[in-house]
Design an enzyme around this catalytic site. Structure first.
Site, PDB file in Angstrom:
ATOM      1  N   THR B 141       0.945  -1.364   0.250  1.00  0.00           N
ATOM      2  CA  THR B 141      -0.293   0.062  -0.092  1.00  0.00           C
ATOM      3  C   THR B 141       0.534   1.220   0.097  1.00  0.00           C
ATOM      4  O   THR B 141       1.269   1.738  -0.477  1.00  0.00           O
ATOM      5  CB  THR B 141      -0.968   0.251   0.561  1.00  0.00           C
ATOM      6  OG1 THR B 141       0.113  -0.158   2.213  1.00  0.00           O
ATOM      7  CG2 THR B 141      -1.821  -0.989   0.770  1.00  0.00           C
ATOM      8  N   LYS B 163       3.685  -6.799   4.254  1.00  0.00           N
ATOM      9  CA  LYS B 163       3.671  -5.709   3.815  1.00  0.00           C
ATOM     10  C   LYS B 163       3.610  -4.699   4.737  1.00  0.00           C
ATOM     11  O   LYS B 163       2.824  -5.808   5.692  1.00  0.00           O
ATOM     12  CB  LYS B 163       3.159  -5.622   2.503  1.00  0.00           C
ATOM     13  CG  LYS B 163       0.955  -5.954   2.862  1.00  0.00           C
ATOM     14  CD  LYS B 163       0.671  -4.919   3.891  1.00  0.00           C
ATOM     15  CE  LYS B 163       1.010  -3.303   3.176  1.00  0.00           C
ATOM     16  NZ  LYS B 163      -0.528  -2.512   4.463  1.00  0.00           N
ATOM     17  N   THR B 174       0.399  -9.752  13.094  1.00  0.00           N
ATOM     18  CA  THR B 174       1.356  -8.964  12.522  1.00  0.00           C
ATOM     19  C   THR B 174       0.846  -8.239  11.875  1.00  0.00           C
ATOM     20  O   THR B 174      -0.904  -8.104  11.045  1.00  0.00           O
ATOM     21  CB  THR B 174       2.712  -8.954  11.964  1.00  0.00           C
ATOM     22  OG1 THR B 174       3.180  -8.261  11.376  1.00  0.00           O
ATOM     23  CG2 THR B 174       1.847 -10.792  11.010  1.00  0.00           C
ATOM     24  N   GLU B 253       6.181   4.446   7.506  1.00  0.00           N
ATOM     25  CA  GLU B 253       5.487   5.838   6.155  1.00  0.00           C
ATOM     26  C   GLU B 253       6.971   7.097   7.118  1.00  0.00           C
ATOM     27  O   GLU B 253       6.731   7.548   8.077  1.00  0.00           O
ATOM     28  CB  GLU B 253       4.303   6.194   6.634  1.00  0.00           C
ATOM     29  CG  GLU B 253       3.768   4.517   6.322  1.00  0.00           C
ATOM     30  CD  GLU B 253       1.749   4.968   6.669  1.00  0.00           C
ATOM     31  OE1 GLU B 253       1.119   4.697   5.479  1.00  0.00           O
ATOM     32  OE2 GLU B 253       1.666   5.941   7.373  1.00  0.00           O
ATOM     33  N   ASN B 374       0.021  10.495   5.846  1.00  0.00           N
ATOM     34  CA  ASN B 374      -2.112   9.707   6.263  1.00  0.00           C
ATOM     35  C   ASN B 374      -2.149  11.143   6.500  1.00  0.00           C
ATOM     36  O   ASN B 374      -3.789  10.715   7.107  1.00  0.00           O
ATOM     37  CB  ASN B 374      -1.144   9.570   7.776  1.00  0.00           C
ATOM     38  CG  ASN B 374      -0.414   8.124   7.704  1.00  0.00           C
ATOM     39  OD1 ASN B 374      -1.251   7.441   7.496  1.00  0.00           O
ATOM     40  ND2 ASN B 374       0.959   7.893   8.222  1.00  0.00           N
ATOM     41  N   THR B 379      -8.970   9.855   0.464  1.00  0.00           N
ATOM     42  CA  THR B 379     -10.412  10.424  -0.103  1.00  0.00           C
ATOM     43  C   THR B 379     -10.320  10.345  -1.256  1.00  0.00           C
ATOM     44  O   THR B 379      -8.545  11.475  -1.860  1.00  0.00           O
ATOM     45  CB  THR B 379     -11.312  11.306   0.784  1.00  0.00           C
ATOM     46  OG1 THR B 379     -10.410  11.560   2.116  1.00  0.00           O
ATOM     47  CG2 THR B 379     -11.953  10.125   1.592  1.00  0.00           C
TER      48      THR B 379
END
Lengths: 379, 379
Positions: B141, B163, B174, B253, B374, B379
């Site tokens: 992702t 991932k 996890t 991230e 984030n 959207t």
């Protein structure tokens, strides 16, 4: 007056010189305190946990810029010495002076600076709006505004100042908060009231999930207003604590929005508080608030890991007045939901349908500015 | 080969189309799984918690882009349907097909898309380096690189893909991880080995403290290599899990640095892990790493709130090879400490001097990029 000088018998003063500030607050009376639960307690916290046993205070001295935390025996001696310096400047017994510190961890106090600042601040003590503001500003670190609160009833007043912006996930104690009331109240009762008020206010604020080494809240009751109704006093103290707690959340490091999460229908109040704290602490919820992104699944996901038993498919969730989930059914209109996230306060209401427990917690969004502030704070 | 296709009997394929990816992995054998402890478990997790009871799998189907989480009974039916679609494409009994999903919470699966993708991916199944890479990429992702790991012994191999980049604070389960071995092993033994390996690897990674609704790790043992030494298999599976876990942390991230915290001298291994996890999860530690700011007091402060008993003035702390605290005495040279934080990995070693417990946890720095990713994910 906006806070502590709205209470009979309280005078204050403070200066802030670059990173280094010092505040003195003079008020004699019954005193109560709550302290951080972090195992690495700062030296002034260690000192005050002992001293508060006598149950009275005549003054407090507070410095900002150096936390005097993780400084060992030397730090403890320095905190005791700081009380003596302040006591000398105020003409008080050092044992009756409370002490608190906030700032960088792992650095020793600059006692010559503290001596110098105490000498200059003591003559400025006054019972005025300017004086309470100078004290509130002196204890700021990364705070962007001084934090005042005052509740006045017909018979007594409760006022408080606080500081706090980062390393905010108080637990039992809190950031630095100084409350005063002119109500006459016995020490154990005041302690009990303060503990409950703290649990329902400061302990429900999470800025970043880090619990400080220096958290303290003191409340001193001068007694000038005579005896008052206990329930009324508890309500007033809780209102002042809540007002200050919300200001801390709104002034969270780098914050642009206040996040208010009310959890109802939990097994009990503690469970509701745990879920509410977990949601306001979630980095994914916090970044979604910042981005005004109605990614409400993150609220449910955060609630789900809070360790509280509930059926995810029985819950209801709304943001502002916009329903998102009704008893497990997704009813979200994402355009409306996004609109509900536009203001300076974003409020979620989550009903777990698992009991009568109710609690609200406060936090803020997570922004690039938080990263910037904390990537460059010490050296 | 770099991962699963390094194991005899495993073939794979995958495609990624914008946000939406689909992977198929074909391998028959004894199977074990561990799952998220989040109360709001995703539908595929619910399905698999039941199905894994039979203890074997012939294939797994995984989609990215939609988590099929918080989707209720319809989500559950969709997850079952997804197994049937994959089973149909592979010519397998649907009951023997495992399923996992990752992506946005609170959205229903696009089953026509899944059907279409399964139909196109199934013919691509192959036992090759390209095939395992296509599968690893299909399940990404916000990951920035595919995550492979492989351990080969003289007699057997263990390979895995995973991932995970955000919403990472696995607990018991996890993120998505798929492991394969050609060792022959009984189901309960494999389950036991996988649980221990997961506890010591994936469960010690924290990117942001949010525990996903969709975390799963599956391990399938094809048996092609025959019986092997149990301890050797456990070591190999743990090594693969640890390799994948560290990759997840490094690909957190927005991360620019891997944070590795080893805690020793704790009362026991669980206590060491709890302290290590708390330190790697601390936003203040994470931002200091990002700023290469040797504000090591934040490490001690985070350890102090982990709920583990130790004497803060007995601890020793170092960053890289640079000592900061020796048995409670501050010995930090801040210039050296800053230099030790410059590389792409920052490693703290904290000795609590309170026992023999040892554990390492992995995380990453917190950057403006995390906020950006984030604040705008759905959207």
């Amino acid at each position: 007056m906006k806070s502590i000088c709205g209470v009979e018998g309280v005078s204050a003063a403070g200066i802030k010189e670059g990173k280094y500030g010092l505040a003195l607050i003079r008020a004699s009376g019954t005193a109560a305190g709550v302290f951080t639960t972090n195992r690495a307690r700062a030296a002034p916290v260690e000192v005050m946990m002992e001293r508060m046993r006598r149950g009275t205070l005549d003054a407090v001295v507070v410095n900002s810029g150096c936390a005097n935390a993780y400084t060992g025996e030397r730090g403890y001696r320095d905190a005791v010495e700081m009380c003596e310096i302040a006591g000398g400047a105020l003409g008080l017994d050092a044992e009756s002076v409370g002490v608190a510190s906030t700032g960088v961890i792992g650095r020793y106090l600059n006692l010559p600076l503290i001596t110098d600042q105490c000498g200059r601040v003591a003559p400025l003590l006054a019972h005025s709006a300017d004086a309470e503001d100078a004290a509130a500003r002196a204890i700021m670190t990364t705070d962007t505004f001084p934090k005042h609160a005052l509740v006045e009833t017909e018979t007594f007043a409760v006022g408080g100042i606080t500081k706090g912006s980062g390393m905010i996930a108080p637990n039992m104690g809190t950031m630095l908060a100084f409350l005063y009331t002119d109500a006459e109240v016995e020490g154990p009762v005041l302690q009990d009231i303060l503990r409950t008020a703290t649990r329902r206010s400061f302990n429900r604020v999470v800025v970043d999930g880090d619990t400080s080494t220096n958290d303290v809240a003191f409340c001193t009751a001068t007694g000038a207003a005579g005896k008052v109704d206990r329930a009324e006093l508890a309500t007033a103290i809780e209102a002042v604590c809540r007002d200050l707690a919300v200001q801390i959340a709104r002034d969270g490091e780098g914050a642009t929005k206040l996040l208010e999460v009310t959890v109802r229908g939990a097994p009990d109040e503690d469970a509701a508080a745990e879920v509410a704290r977990t949601v306001v602490a979630s980095p994914l919820v916090k970044t979604a608030i910042y981005g005004e992104d109605p990614n409400w699944g993150r609220v449910v996901a955060a609630a789900g890991r809070a360790g509280v038993a509930f059926d995810p498919y029985a819950v209801s969730l709304s943001v502002g007045d916009t329903p998102l989930v009704l008893r497990g059914e997704i009813v979200a209109d994402l355009v409306q939901a996004k609109a509900a996230m536009r203001g300076s306060t974003v409020a979620f209401d989550l009903d777990l349908a698992a009991g009568d427990g109710l609690a609200t917690a406060w936090g803020c969004d997570l922004t690039e500015k938080y990263v910037e502030i904390n990537g460059k704070y010490t050296t």
